[in-house]
Design an enzyme around this catalytic site. Sequence first.
Site, PDB file in Angstrom:
ATOM      1  CG  HIS A 139      -0.330  -0.072   2.536  1.00  0.00           C
ATOM      2  ND1 HIS A 139      -1.054  -0.021   3.698  1.00  0.00           N
ATOM      3  CD2 HIS A 139       0.953  -0.219   2.923  1.00  0.00           C
ATOM      4  CE1 HIS A 139      -0.251  -0.111   4.738  1.00  0.00           C
ATOM      5  NE2 HIS A 139       0.976  -0.234   4.284  1.00  0.00           N
ATOM      6  CG  ASN A 140      -0.371   4.671   0.995  1.00  0.00           C
ATOM      7  OD1 ASN A 140      -0.977   3.938   1.786  1.00  0.00           O
ATOM      8  ND2 ASN A 140      -0.894   5.787   0.521  1.00  0.00           N
TER       9      ASN A 140
END
Length: 343
Positions: free
Chosen positions: A240-241
């Site tokens: 994620h991210n």
Amino acid sequence: MKITPALIASLTGGSVEGDPEVEITGFGKIEEAGPGCVTFIANPKYNHFIHTTRASAVIVNYDFDAGGEVRPTLIRVADAYSSLAGLLSAFEARKPRPRGIEQPCHIAEGVEVPPDSYIGAFSYIGPGAVIGPGVEIYPQCYVGPGVSLGEGTVLRPGVKVYEGCSIGARCIIHSGTVIGADGFGFAPKDGRYEKIPQIGNVVIADDVEIGANSCVDRATFGHTVIGEGTKLDNLMQVAHNVEIGRHNVFAAQTGVAGSTKIGDYNRIGGQCGFAGHIHVGSDNEFGAQSGIPNSVGDHNRLIGYPAVDARRFAKTQVYLKRLEGLFASVRDLDRRVGPDAGK
């Protein structure tokens, strides 16, 4: 259309040595190709096959030295490997593409499917999805609510794209890949782990290719990003991210931990691991199985764990191989000059 070395040379900007009109009917590896096949030599270690190959034509670099006369027709080009890639792309483009909507499948009310697109059987297209012209969605795909697929993008069988994710134009996502699953976010609380909702999405730019059985996780909030032209091999994990820039290439089984940012034009070998929350610059090369625990600048060649300069790593390996002999020498020296020597 009859395919000949003359035609191939015109497509690749090359020149012909030998019969320009021999008919080409397919492609083959130089050690296996038979009559009618065209093959190539880009790596010098395969040069000797030029005297044994049964191929009708061979694509080679302008500076290729055949070491005398050869049987196959030679097509000389500036770069044999990239010329072959362009040639294969031209032939691939000639293949007929599927069109239309197969049944059974589910397409949510209000979703417009362009007439030149394809949706395979047992696929699901959720509410608010946007399907661009020429998109190909093969059987058993899931395209969640609000997903956007750009022009000419291909989802191979069994791809899953979770809600709200965006994939640009001319992308290829191979079978079994999941785009937009929850990021791995859990907070320790009262002796257990509490799930942190992942409310962001994944944004994939144009001309990206992702191999089979890979995972690109949605952001906690904001976006997980894969930049234009980047290529991911099979069995990749992008957490994620993560933000990956333009025109990177990642070999299989590489993992990128959360919130790491990677620049442009990096070349990453298989089974590399990037720690979370680090920054990696541009134009770096990472050898297979490298571990990258800290931030890295630009223009490096690194390998090992932790990853170090490739030349330093090579020297270290030489020293390691000599350790046994070194210890034997030290033991011998200790026997001769130690406190009990001469007794």
